[in-house]
Motif scaffolding. Structure first.
Motif, PDB file in Angstrom:
ATOM      1  N   PHE A 118      50.695  76.491  43.066  1.00 21.88           N
ATOM      2  CA  PHE A 118      50.322  75.194  42.483  1.00 21.88           C
ATOM      3  C   PHE A 118      48.922  74.738  42.877  1.00 21.88           C
ATOM      4  CE2 PHE A 118      54.999  75.125  42.845  1.00 21.88           C
ATOM      5  CZ  PHE A 118      55.312  74.968  41.501  1.00 21.88           C
ATOM      6  N   ASP A 119      48.196  75.601  43.531  1.00 18.74           N
ATOM      7  CA  ASP A 119      46.849  75.235  43.963  1.00 18.74           C
ATOM      8  C   ASP A 119      45.984  74.851  42.763  1.00 18.74           C
ATOM      9  OD1 ASP A 119      44.694  74.938  45.784  1.00 18.74           O
ATOM     10  OD2 ASP A 119      43.924  76.889  45.188  1.00 18.74           O
ATOM     11  N   GLY A 120      45.407  73.676  42.808  1.00 18.88           N
ATOM     12  CA  GLY A 120      44.532  73.219  41.730  1.00 18.88           C
ATOM     13  C   GLY A 120      45.239  72.613  40.546  1.00 18.88           C
ATOM     14  N   LYS A 121      46.593  72.571  40.574  1.00 10.02           N
ATOM     15  CA  LYS A 121      47.341  72.010  39.455  1.00 10.02           C
ATOM     16  C   LYS A 121      47.363  70.474  39.569  1.00 10.02           C
ATOM     17  CE  LYS A 121      49.117  75.818  37.434  1.00 10.02           C
ATOM     18  NZ  LYS A 121      48.503  76.870  38.232  1.00 10.02           N
ATOM     19  N   SER A 122      46.803  69.801  38.585  1.00  6.06           N
ATOM     20  CA  SER A 122      46.765  68.336  38.602  1.00  6.06           C
ATOM     21  C   SER A 122      47.950  67.732  37.849  1.00  6.06           C
ATOM     22  CB  SER A 122      45.462  67.831  37.982  1.00  6.06           C
ATOM     23  OG  SER A 122      45.317  68.290  36.646  1.00  6.06           O
ATOM     24  N   ARG A 123      48.679  68.571  37.112  1.00  8.44           N
ATOM     25  CA  ARG A 123      49.873  68.117  36.396  1.00  8.44           C
ATOM     26  C   ARG A 123      51.105  68.800  36.987  1.00  8.44           C
ATOM     27  NH1 ARG A 123      49.818  68.918  30.287  1.00  8.44           N
ATOM     28  NH2 ARG A 123      51.314  67.197  30.366  1.00  8.44           N
ATOM     29  N   GLU A 124      52.256  68.173  36.779  1.00 11.58           N
ATOM     30  CA  GLU A 124      53.496  68.745  37.283  1.00 11.58           C
ATOM     31  C   GLU A 124      53.847  70.000  36.491  1.00 11.58           C
ATOM     32  OE1 GLU A 124      58.035  67.163  37.669  1.00 11.58           O
ATOM     33  OE2 GLU A 124      56.454  65.864  38.472  1.00 11.58           O
ATOM     34  N   CYS A 125      54.180  71.071  37.190  1.00 14.50           N
ATOM     35  CA  CYS A 125      54.556  72.345  36.569  1.00 14.50           C
ATOM     36  C   CYS A 125      55.850  72.835  37.205  1.00 14.50           C
ATOM     37  CB  CYS A 125      53.480  73.406  36.778  1.00 14.50           C
ATOM     38  SG  CYS A 125      51.835  72.953  36.213  1.00 14.50           S
ATOM     39  N   CYS A 126      56.624  73.576  36.438  1.00 14.58           N
ATOM     40  CA  CYS A 126      57.874  74.138  36.950  1.00 14.58           C
ATOM     41  C   CYS A 126      57.910  75.637  36.692  1.00 14.58           C
ATOM     42  CB  CYS A 126      59.071  73.463  36.294  1.00 14.58           C
ATOM     43  SG  CYS A 126      60.671  74.095  36.873  1.00 14.58           S
ATOM     44  N   TYR A 127      58.264  76.400  37.711  1.00 11.11           N
ATOM     45  CA  TYR A 127      58.365  77.854  37.613  1.00 11.11           C
ATOM     46  C   TYR A 127      59.787  78.312  37.950  1.00 11.11           C
ATOM     47  CZ  TYR A 127      53.240  78.364  37.640  1.00 11.11           C
ATOM     48  OH  TYR A 127      51.900  78.306  37.338  1.00 11.11           O
ATOM     49  N   MET A 128      60.169  79.427  37.360  1.00 13.37           N
ATOM     50  CA  MET A 128      61.388  80.125  37.752  1.00 13.37           C
ATOM     51  C   MET A 128      60.987  81.489  38.299  1.00 13.37           C
ATOM     52  SD  MET A 128      64.794  81.199  35.539  1.00 13.37           S
ATOM     53  CE  MET A 128      63.868  82.115  34.286  1.00 13.37           C
ATOM     54  N   ILE A 129      61.468  81.790  39.505  1.00 13.62           N
ATOM     55  CA  ILE A 129      61.195  83.084  40.145  1.00 13.62           C
ATOM     56  C   ILE A 129      62.494  83.873  40.137  1.00 13.62           C
ATOM     57  CG2 ILE A 129      60.409  84.242  42.239  1.00 13.62           C
ATOM     58  CD1 ILE A 129      58.952  81.581  42.944  1.00 13.62           C
ATOM     59  N   CYS A 130      62.493  84.995  39.425  1.00 14.10           N
ATOM     60  CA  CYS A 130      63.692  85.823  39.287  1.00 14.10           C
ATOM     61  C   CYS A 130      63.707  86.911  40.356  1.00 14.10           C
ATOM     62  CB  CYS A 130      63.730  86.459  37.896  1.00 14.10           C
ATOM     63  SG  CYS A 130      63.848  85.259  36.555  1.00 14.10           S
ATOM     64  N   LEU A 131      64.873  87.090  40.985  1.00  9.73           N
ATOM     65  CA  LEU A 131      65.013  88.038  42.089  1.00  9.73           C
ATOM     66  C   LEU A 131      66.147  89.017  41.827  1.00  9.73           C
ATOM     67  CD1 LEU A 131      64.964  85.362  44.953  1.00  9.73           C
ATOM     68  CD2 LEU A 131      62.988  86.584  44.041  1.00  9.73           C
ATOM     69  N   ASP A 132      66.040  90.191  42.441  1.00  6.01           N
ATOM     70  CA  ASP A 132      67.137  91.160  42.382  1.00  6.01           C
ATOM     71  C   ASP A 132      68.078  90.895  43.560  1.00  6.01           C
ATOM     72  OD1 ASP A 132      66.080  92.293  44.697  1.00  6.01           O
ATOM     73  OD2 ASP A 132      65.421  94.143  43.734  1.00  6.01           O
ATOM     74  N   PRO A 133      69.154  91.673  43.739  1.00  6.18           N
ATOM     75  CA  PRO A 133      70.110  91.400  44.825  1.00  6.18           C
ATOM     76  C   PRO A 133      69.506  91.454  46.227  1.00  6.18           C
ATOM     77  CG  PRO A 133      71.096  92.864  43.197  1.00  6.18           C
ATOM     78  CD  PRO A 133      69.649  92.754  42.842  1.00  6.18           C
ATOM     79  N   LYS A 134      68.360  92.147  46.368  1.00  2.00           N
ATOM     80  CA  LYS A 134      67.707  92.255  47.677  1.00  2.00           C
ATOM     81  C   LYS A 134      66.551  91.264  47.832  1.00  2.00           C
ATOM     82  CE  LYS A 134      68.953  97.095  48.413  1.00  2.00           C
ATOM     83  NZ  LYS A 134      68.445  98.471  48.712  1.00  2.00           N
ATOM     84  N   ASN A 135      66.530  90.242  46.995  1.00  5.08           N
ATOM     85  CA  ASN A 135      65.518  89.179  47.036  1.00  5.08           C
ATOM     86  C   ASN A 135      64.112  89.640  46.660  1.00  5.08           C
ATOM     87  OD1 ASN A 135      67.707  87.756  48.118  1.00  5.08           O
ATOM     88  ND2 ASN A 135      66.395  86.490  49.392  1.00  5.08           N
ATOM     89  N   ARG A 136      64.034  90.795  46.010  1.00  6.41           N
ATOM     90  CA  ARG A 136      62.723  91.252  45.538  1.00  6.41           C
ATOM     91  C   ARG A 136      62.377  90.546  44.235  1.00  6.41           C
ATOM     92  NH1 ARG A 136      64.115  97.561  46.443  1.00  6.41           N
ATOM     93  NH2 ARG A 136      65.775  96.860  45.029  1.00  6.41           N
ATOM     94  N   ILE A 137      61.114  90.134  44.106  1.00  9.03           N
ATOM     95  CA  ILE A 137      60.686  89.391  42.928  1.00  9.03           C
ATOM     96  C   ILE A 137      60.585  90.316  41.718  1.00  9.03           C
ATOM     97  CG2 ILE A 137      58.819  88.013  41.911  1.00  9.03           C
ATOM     98  CD1 ILE A 137      58.169  87.016  44.733  1.00  9.03           C
ATOM     99  N   ILE A 138      61.316  89.969  40.659  1.00 15.69           N
ATOM    100  CA  ILE A 138      61.294  90.734  39.416  1.00 15.69           C
ATOM    101  C   ILE A 138      60.300  90.124  38.435  1.00 15.69           C
ATOM    102  CG2 ILE A 138      62.654  91.512  37.431  1.00 15.69           C
ATOM    103  CD1 ILE A 138      65.162  91.063  39.158  1.00 15.69           C
ATOM    104  N   ASN A 139      60.350  88.802  38.352  1.00 10.96           N
ATOM    105  CA  ASN A 139      59.545  88.113  37.340  1.00 10.96           C
ATOM    106  C   ASN A 139      59.292  86.677  37.790  1.00 10.96           C
ATOM    107  OD1 ASN A 139      58.244  87.699  34.836  1.00 10.96           O
ATOM    108  ND2 ASN A 139      60.102  86.824  33.956  1.00 10.96           N
ATOM    109  N   GLN A 140      58.202  86.132  37.325  1.00 16.69           N
ATOM    110  CA  GLN A 140      57.845  84.744  37.605  1.00 16.69           C
ATOM    111  C   GLN A 140      57.403  84.106  36.296  1.00 16.69           C
ATOM    112  OE1 GLN A 140      55.122  83.767  41.004  1.00 16.69           O
ATOM    113  NE2 GLN A 140      53.787  83.115  39.333  1.00 16.69           N
ATOM    114  N   GLU A 141      58.003  82.986  35.940  1.00 15.09           N
ATOM    115  CA  GLU A 141      57.721  82.392  34.632  1.00 15.09           C
ATOM    116  C   GLU A 141      57.521  80.885  34.734  1.00 15.09           C
ATOM    117  OE1 GLU A 141      60.016  81.742  30.332  1.00 15.09           O
ATOM    118  OE2 GLU A 141      60.762  83.221  31.789  1.00 15.09           O
ATOM    119  N   MET A 142      56.440  80.375  34.122  1.00 14.77           N
ATOM    120  CA  MET A 142      56.262  78.929  34.052  1.00 14.77           C
ATOM    121  C   MET A 142      57.167  78.395  32.937  1.00 14.77           C
ATOM    122  SD  MET A 142      52.975  76.489  33.154  1.00 14.77           S
ATOM    123  CE  MET A 142      52.035  76.721  34.656  1.00 14.77           C
TER     124      MET A 142
END
Length: 242
Positions: A118-142
């Motif tokens: 969120f560095d530099g974001k002046s407006r509110e934004c929402c992200y979803m971070i998708c993880l596999d069973p071992k908490n590894r990041i699969i995808n990140q989407e605003m």
């Protein structure tokens, strides 16, 4: 400042930098020095002061649009391009520095990862971070840019996106540009609705984290510890009947 004194000043600045870097420098002095790279002759001290004043602070200088920068006295297109490129470089550097393959709740690495998001974001934004069973990041989407009060989150669309990513677990995160690290009622209701929907699809919601002023707060523990679950469940059911 005459030409000879100006040259002498720049020489002293460079000597000071070689001795100890920027550690003890004031913000306007750091910016003045950086501008030497793009303004080879003119006095950059006044320009640095103008930039910090007009942009609302040193950090904001590097998140200001090219058009706005060029409206500030002493800043031309080449200088504006240079400042914008520095801002992009800072963002890129931090992304690489705080990049993580595994998301661990409440860890320093993951909190740094979220704050940089969120560095530099002046407006509110929402992200979803998708993880596999071992908490590894699969995808990140605003998911949206706006606010939970003004934007109605499409929960079904979020679910489809999580399923498409083959996520076993997800983390939601949004920022509060106001700096207030406290969930609104809309934050709580949306969190509960997302958790319920994902649960029935076999996807675990690890948390929904608010980021404000470089700090993080977990909504799920707050929600469950405040005894508001039952009240919010009734509100969700009431909305579903409409």
């Amino acid at each position: 400042m005459d030409t000879n004194n100006h040259k002498g000043h720049r020489k002293r600045m460079r000597e000071d930098f070689e001795k100890g870097g920027f550690k003890t420098w004031q913000k306007h002095k750091v910016l003045e020095y950086l501008l030497y790279n793009v303004i080879p002759v003119a006095d950059t001290n006044d320009i640095a002061h103008n930039l910090i004043k007009e942009c609302g602070g040193f950090v904001n200088v590097f998140h200001t649009s090219k058009k706005r920068l060029m409206s500030i006295d002493g800043v031309g297109e080449k200088t504006a391009d240079y400042i914008c490129s520095l801002g992009e470089f800072i963002q890129y550097y931090n992304t690489e520095k705080y990049n993580t393959d595994v998301f661990v709740l409440n860890s320093e690495t993951s909190e740094n990862y979220l704050c940089n998001l969120f560095d530099g974001k002046s407006r509110e934004c929402c992200y979803m971070i998708c993880l596999d069973p071992k908490n590894r990041i699969i995808n990140q989407e605003m998911l949206f840019e706006g606010s939970f009060e003004s934007v109605e989150l499409d929960v079904a669309k979020v679910l489809r996106s999580a399923v498409k990513s083959d996520a076993s677990q997800v983390v939601f995160t949004h920022n509060h540009p106001s700096g207030i690290l406290k969930p609104s009622n809309a934050d709580l209701v949306t969190t509960q609705a997302l958790e319920h929907t994902l649960f029935f699809a076999g996807i675990k919601m690890l948390d929904h984290i608010i980021v404000a002023d470089g700090k993080c707060m977990s909504i799920l523990p707050y929600l469950k510890g405040s005894g508001m679950n039952a009240k919010i469940n009734r509100e969700i059911k009431k909305n579903n009947k409409r």
